[in-house]
Design a protein around this motif. Structure first.
Motif, PDB file in Angstrom:
ATOM      1  N   VAL A   1      33.511   7.718  36.413  1.00  0.00           N
ATOM      2  CA  VAL A   1      32.484   7.977  37.426  1.00  0.00           C
ATOM      3  C   VAL A   1      31.183   8.273  36.690  1.00  0.00           C
ATOM      4  O   VAL A   1      31.125   9.211  35.888  1.00  0.00           O
ATOM      5  N   ASN A   2      30.180   7.463  36.930  1.00  0.00           N
ATOM      6  CA  ASN A   2      28.893   7.597  36.218  1.00  0.00           C
ATOM      7  C   ASN A   2      29.100   7.615  34.702  1.00  0.00           C
ATOM      8  O   ASN A   2      28.488   8.405  33.968  1.00  0.00           O
TER       9      ASN A   2
ATOM     10  N   HIS B   1      29.029  17.083  25.340  1.00  0.00           N
ATOM     11  CA  HIS B   1      29.378  16.200  24.232  1.00  0.00           C
ATOM     12  C   HIS B   1      29.319  16.888  22.869  1.00  0.00           C
ATOM     13  O   HIS B   1      29.558  16.243  21.853  1.00  0.00           O
ATOM     14  N   HIS B   2      28.998  18.193  22.867  1.00  0.00           N
ATOM     15  CA  HIS B   2      28.902  18.913  21.599  1.00  0.00           C
ATOM     16  C   HIS B   2      30.150  19.747  21.295  1.00  0.00           C
ATOM     17  O   HIS B   2      31.004  19.936  22.154  1.00  0.00           O
TER      18      HIS B   2
ATOM     19  N   TYR C   1      32.578   7.428  28.704  1.00  0.00           N
ATOM     20  CA  TYR C   1      33.004   6.026  28.724  1.00  0.00           C
ATOM     21  C   TYR C   1      31.853   5.210  28.169  1.00  0.00           C
ATOM     22  O   TYR C   1      30.735   5.264  28.668  1.00  0.00           O
TER      23      TYR C   1
ATOM     24  N   LYS D   1      26.197  14.733  34.377  1.00  0.00           N
ATOM     25  CA  LYS D   1      26.181  13.326  34.798  1.00  0.00           C
ATOM     26  C   LYS D   1      26.954  13.092  36.093  1.00  0.00           C
ATOM     27  O   LYS D   1      26.764  12.084  36.751  1.00  0.00           O
TER      28      LYS D   1
ATOM     29  N   TYR E   1      26.863  15.321  38.554  1.00  0.00           N
ATOM     30  CA  TYR E   1      26.235  16.240  39.516  1.00  0.00           C
ATOM     31  C   TYR E   1      26.949  17.581  39.610  1.00  0.00           C
ATOM     32  O   TYR E   1      26.978  18.200  40.673  1.00  0.00           O
TER      33      TYR E   1
ATOM     34  N   SER F   1      26.598  18.347  29.307  1.00  0.00           N
ATOM     35  CA  SER F   1      25.982  17.029  29.541  1.00  0.00           C
ATOM     36  C   SER F   1      26.894  16.111  30.353  1.00  0.00           C
ATOM     37  O   SER F   1      26.414  15.301  31.141  1.00  0.00           O
ATOM     38  N   ARG F   2      28.206  16.242  30.151  1.00  0.00           N
ATOM     39  CA  ARG F   2      29.124  15.389  30.931  1.00  0.00           C
ATOM     40  C   ARG F   2      29.175  15.853  32.384  1.00  0.00           C
ATOM     41  O   ARG F   2      29.214  15.046  33.305  1.00  0.00           O
TER      42      ARG F   2
END
Lengths: 111, 400
Positions: free
Chosen positions: B96-97, B213-214, B110, B263, B265, B259-260
């Motif tokens: 999703v996104n 992502h960190h 992804y 993305k 919401y 950050s994930r």
């Protein structure tokens, strides 16, 4: 329709060799008929694929004939109102699709 | 049979309704206040295009209008959120996104087009290694030490959490890592793979964020220790490597938006919180941002504990050039450059240095890294890059 689908490959391919390779892959000549990517695409686009499976049948034609045969008030109302209502729903879905197509997220803030 | 009159009236009514919707949409679009930033997309929204003959000629003028209308469409934020929610909870799409919600509650990336051919990898790794070798030669020429640090991205670290049909996702970076490691080794450039370090420590889940992502602060602290130990071995310098007993770790109460998670919401459950570390025996310092004095702090903390925070808490986020001076000339000077993985490291490294500088070449444009090092001549230069961008020449991948 199959020919139309096949012809789209020509627009995507840089060379005829690539197009031939692509056509081969469409018929299982790439990684076979089923690989991880196939499973992913089937799951990812399952709602659209299901809709497509239903939409390949002339449902609208069947439904209209059945309603016309019935000659009921509800049937007549449906025959009058359903096509424009469906058109409006499709319009709304198209709008949503267009708007969501502008989704463009970034990990780091993009000025 | 339906009467033709009824059909005509119905068609007229619907035509009017349709025209009314189009007109109302146009009026609303024109009247609604235009936002400038999309929080969840983490970007500024398109501005109204300015007319130019060249833009008209090359078509960019109309493309810009398309972007502008798309970015400011009526109900856009609501529809995007709804679309995301439907994809997550109703259709249950695997991505999703471009986020993969996993069964164990992680949000991974992804990458649709990240795979490279063997030839590309060979060429790109050689080019990247050449650049690093040039910097390494420069640094060693005046007696300094250069170390290239490769850090797993969250995608690579949690490779086992991907669903089986997406297992190629994290694997696609492996050939790049292997190729760059070999290319650097062939050119004598010191290389530290934090993936190996984490593996030797038991690969704990707590080292990486489930929704960002960190790495977490724990992962960054382990990285900090491994990096300084390696630098001490390479250079003969004696950087103090702080232990966890010499630190105080505090978990912030603020809700954390990784950050994930951003993305999608913020529509997944997350109990993650950020941790910050401070030295039990503080080291006084002055901080400069691109030469200008800045607050002497390593953390950008919100005023209240209810405010949502992100990874930018560490060092206040990415910055072109940061300098921290501790005024202890007997200690070495260190330069670190890279993407945001450097930020939590910086909150630790400065305490062992006379001066620590940090560059983010995505933002720093004054000169090349090579020229900067030539002029500054720090004792140690650290390059920190994550697996997903090891071969990318963008931003922190252009050194000369």
């Amino acid at each position: 329709m199959v020919l139309v689908t096949m012809s789209w490959v020509l627009f995507r391919a840089d060379t005829l060799g690539y197009a031939a390779h692509f056509w081969g892959a469409m018929f299982g000549g790439g990684s076979g008929l089923l690989d991880h990517q196939t499973v992913y695409y089937v799951l990812e686009y399952a709602p659209e694929l299901l809709c497509s499976l239903v939409a390949v049948f002339p449902l609208k034609h069947w439904l209209r004939r059945a309603l016309e045969r019935r000659q009921s008030t509800v049937g007549n109302l449906l025959l009058t109102c359903a096509p424009p209502v469906l058109a409006l729903i499709l319009f709304a879905l198209s709008y949503i699709q267009l708007v969501t197509g502008s989704f463009n997220p970034f990990i780091y803030f993009r000025f | 049979m339906r009467s033709n009159r009824t059909s005509r009236i119905a068609a007229l009514l619907f035509a009017l309704l349709f025209a009314g919707i189009l007109f109302a949409g146009l009026v609303l679009f024109l009247l609604k206040p235009k936002e400038t930033v999309s929080y969840y997309e983490n970007r500024t929204l398109a501005e109204k295009p300015a007319f130019s003959l060249s833009g008209l000629w090359d078509g960019s003028y109309f493309s810009e209008w398309e972007d502008y209308i798309g970015d400011h469409a009526v109900g856009r934020s609501t529809l995007l959120r709804l679309h995301t929610q439907l994809d997550l909870d109703v259709w249950k799409r695997p991505t999703v996104n471009d986020i993969v919600p996993t069964e164990d509650g992680k949000l991974l990336a992804y990458y649709p087009d990240a795979a490279r051919t063997e030839q590309q990898i060979a060429a790109d790794s050689a080019a990247m290694a050449e650049q690093c070798a040039a910097v390494n030669d420069l640094v060693t020429s005046y007696g300094g030490t250069f170390l290239y640090v490769a850090v797993p991205g969250q995608t690579s670290y949690f490779a086992d959490s991907y669903p089986w049909f997406l297992s190629e996702q994290p694997e696609q970076f492996e050939p790049q890592r292997t190729a760059l490691s070999a290319a650097l080794s062939a050119r004598g450039v010191p290389f530290l793979d934090l993936g190996d370090v984490y593996a030797s420590l038991g690969h704990p889940d707590s080292f990486y964020s489930a929704t960002d992502h960190h790495y977490t602060y724990s992962g960054a602290f382990a990285a900090y220790q491994a990096i300084l130990q390696q630098v001490n071995q390479l250079s003969g310098l004696n950087f103090k490597v702080y232990t966890s007993q010499e630190m105080q770790f505090d978990t912030l109460e603020n809700p954390f938006i990784g950050s994930r998670l951003r993305k999608i919401y913020g529509l997944a459950d997350s109990e993650e919180h950020l941790t910050i570390g401070t030295f039990r025996q503080p080291v006084a310092f002055r901080r400069y941002e691109h030469g200008a004095p800045a607050a002497a702090s390593c953390y950008a903390l919100p005023s209240d504990s209810a405010q949502e925070i992100s990874f930018t808490v560490y060092m206040g986020g990415d910055s072109a050039e940061t300098c921290i001076q501790t005024d202890r000339p007997q200690l070495p000077n260190l330069l670190i450059f890279g993407d945001s993985f450097t930020n939590p490291l910086e909150t630790l490294l400065y305490a062992s240095c006379n001066e620590m500088r940090s560059l983010d070449l995505r933002h720093y444009q004054d000169q090349s890294l090579y020229d900067y090092v030539s002029a500054y001549r720090p004792d140690v230069v650290l390059c920190v890059r994550d697996y997903s961008v090891l071969l990318s020449p963008d931003g922190n991948g252009t050194l000369k």
